[in-house]
Design an enzyme around this catalytic site. Structure first.
Site, short mmCIF file in Angstrom:
data_model
loop_
_atom_site.label_atom_id
_atom_site.label_comp_id
_atom_site.label_asym_id
_atom_site.label_seq_id
_atom_site.Cartn_x
_atom_site.Cartn_y
_atom_site.Cartn_z
N GLU A 1 -5.52 -5.87 10.32
CA GLU A 1 -4.36 -4.05 10.57
C GLU A 1 -4.76 -3.58 11.92
O GLU A 1 -5.75 -2.72 12.18
CB GLU A 1 -4.55 -3.32 9.10
CG GLU A 1 -4.73 -4.23 8.35
CD GLU A 1 -3.81 -3.30 7.02
OE1 GLU A 1 -2.98 -3.05 6.65
OE2 GLU A 1 -3.97 -1.33 7.34
N SER B 1 3.05 -2.46 10.38
CA SER B 1 4.93 -2.59 10.39
C SER B 1 5.82 -3.94 9.95
O SER B 1 6.31 -4.50 10.70
CB SER B 1 4.97 -1.71 11.78
OG SER B 1 4.89 -0.90 12.38
N GLU C 1 -7.00 4.61 7.70
CA GLU C 1 -6.46 6.08 7.38
C GLU C 1 -7.84 6.86 6.70
O GLU C 1 -8.23 7.87 7.08
CB GLU C 1 -5.43 6.09 6.87
CG GLU C 1 -3.96 5.86 7.62
CD GLU C 1 -2.78 5.19 6.82
OE1 GLU C 1 -2.75 5.61 5.84
OE2 GLU C 1 -1.91 4.89 7.08
N HIS D 1 -9.39 0.46 4.82
CA HIS D 1 -8.78 0.76 5.36
C HIS D 1 -8.74 2.03 6.28
O HIS D 1 -9.00 3.06 6.75
CB HIS D 1 -7.04 1.63 4.73
CG HIS D 1 -6.38 1.17 4.96
ND1 HIS D 1 -5.47 2.91 6.13
CD2 HIS D 1 -4.82 1.04 5.08
CE1 HIS D 1 -4.23 2.01 6.38
NE2 HIS D 1 -4.09 1.18 5.77
N ASN E 1 0.73 -1.05 0.26
CA ASN E 1 -0.15 0.27 -0.03
C ASN E 1 1.08 1.18 0.32
O ASN E 1 1.38 1.57 1.61
CB ASN E 1 -1.00 0.27 1.25
CG ASN E 1 -2.57 1.21 0.99
OD1 ASN E 1 -1.88 1.73 0.34
ND2 ASN E 1 -2.69 1.62 2.49
N LYS F 1 0.10 4.14 -0.22
CA LYS F 1 -0.41 5.26 0.19
C LYS F 1 0.21 6.56 -0.39
O LYS F 1 -0.31 6.18 -1.86
CB LYS F 1 -0.24 5.59 1.72
CG LYS F 1 -0.41 4.37 2.41
CD LYS F 1 0.23 4.49 4.05
CE LYS F 1 0.02 3.30 4.43
NZ LYS F 1 -0.24 3.44 6.30
N GLY G 1 2.47 2.04 10.90
CA GLY G 1 2.92 3.25 10.79
C GLY G 1 3.91 3.37 11.76
O GLY G 1 4.28 4.04 12.27
C1 PEP Z 1 -1.17 -0.57 6.05
O1 PEP Z 1 -0.87 1.14 5.86
O2 PEP Z 1 -1.42 -1.23 5.50
C2 PEP Z 1 0.36 -0.71 6.59
C3 PEP Z 1 -0.15 -1.24 6.80
O3 PEP Z 1 1.43 0.41 6.74
P1 PEP Z 1 3.18 0.17 7.69
O4 PEP Z 1 2.97 -1.44 6.55
O5 PEP Z 1 4.08 0.70 7.41
O6 PEP Z 1 2.76 -0.37 8.82
#
Ligand code: PEP
Length: 250
Positions: free
Chosen positions: A166, A212, A96, A94, A10, A12, A172
């Site tokens: 997630e 992460s 966000e 997601h 992803n 972003k 992040g």
């Molecule tokens: C994401 O945005 O779906 C995500 C898992 O980000 P990160 O791997 O940076 O934690």
């Protein structure tokens, strides 16, 4: 049928056009033909990257779509537009988008159904915030998310949906769920899918872990029975990080 293992990225709102192209060229040159890779890229790169990856094992995902079919929605992108430029998947739910754009499960369900109608496949994200994890009620929280969206799909739509668990506290932040925490939630999600759609569909559904994921923790996470791969944010922006994560899932 064995369920498919997947590593999805992803991006972003990152990378310029040149960087995007270079990254995909680097990933293509890794020649991991047996891996199934999905890249969630900004809208503006979809058409060119769909052409570049045509015939390879890389599929292209949009990171959003509008919840109406068409009309006077200045600046928005419809599912039909996405389908017509070679998009394979759309990432929906997601955290966000839930947080910054106030997307709730009703809207997410609307988008999922519209995407499926247009022939797009969906990566559906769910996961709890830190306060819920600390209170120990993550299973109920995710069950509630699913009940209002994923579990309302038809069986056919579910077959074309990948689930990504997630935990928000791990996105992040550099803080990863332990492999056992991920396994336990993935098992819970698979049971919920089974209760609604039957064991066969549940067994065939890919459930990815996101939060992460990096080369150092990918192998352990992906070794768990119900973890079928990962949805990767930050570490998907560099081939030298994303490559080893893909390898960890082979
Ligand atoms: C994401 O945005 O779906 C995500 C898992 O980000 P990160 O791997 O940076 O934690």
């Amino acid at each position: 049928m064995k369920r498919r293992r997947v590593v999805a990225g992803n991006w972003k709102m990152n990378l310029n056009s040149l960087e995007a192209n270079d990254l995909v060229q680097d990933l293509l040159s890794l020649k991991h033909e047996s891996a199934r890779i999905i890249l969630g890229v900004p809208f503006v790169y979809i058409a060119s990257l769909a052409r570049l990856t045509n015939g390879s094992n890389i599929e292209i995902a949009a990171q959003n779509c509008h919840h109406e079919q068409k009309g006077a929605y200045t600046g928005e992108i419809s599912v039909e537009m996405l389908k017509s430029i070679g998009t394979d998947y759309v990432i929906l739910g997601h955290s966000e988008r839930r947080e910054y754009f106030n997307e709730d499960d009703t809207l997410i369900l609307q988008k999922m159904q519209l995407a499926h109608e247009a022939g797009l496949k969906v990566i559906y994200c769910c996961g709890e915030p830190l306060s819920v994890r600390e209170a120990g009620s993550q299973n109920e929280f995710v069950q509630n998310q699913l009940a209002q969206s994923l579990l309302k799909l038809s069986a056919e739509e579910m077959k074309n949906t990948i689930v990504a668990y997630e935990p928000i506290w791990a996105i992040g932040t550099g803080k990863t769920a332990t492999a056992d925490q991920a396994q336990s939630m993935h098992q819970h999600i698979r049971q919920l899918i089974s209760a609604q759609f039957g064991q066969e569909i549940a067994d065939q559904s890919s459930i990815l872990y996101g939060g992460s994921v990096k080369p150092a923790n990918a192998e352990e996470l992906f070794s768990k029975d119900d973890v079928d791969g990962g949805l990767v944010g930050g570490a998907s922006l560099k081939a030298e990080l994303f490559g080893p994560i893909i390898e960890a899932n082979l």
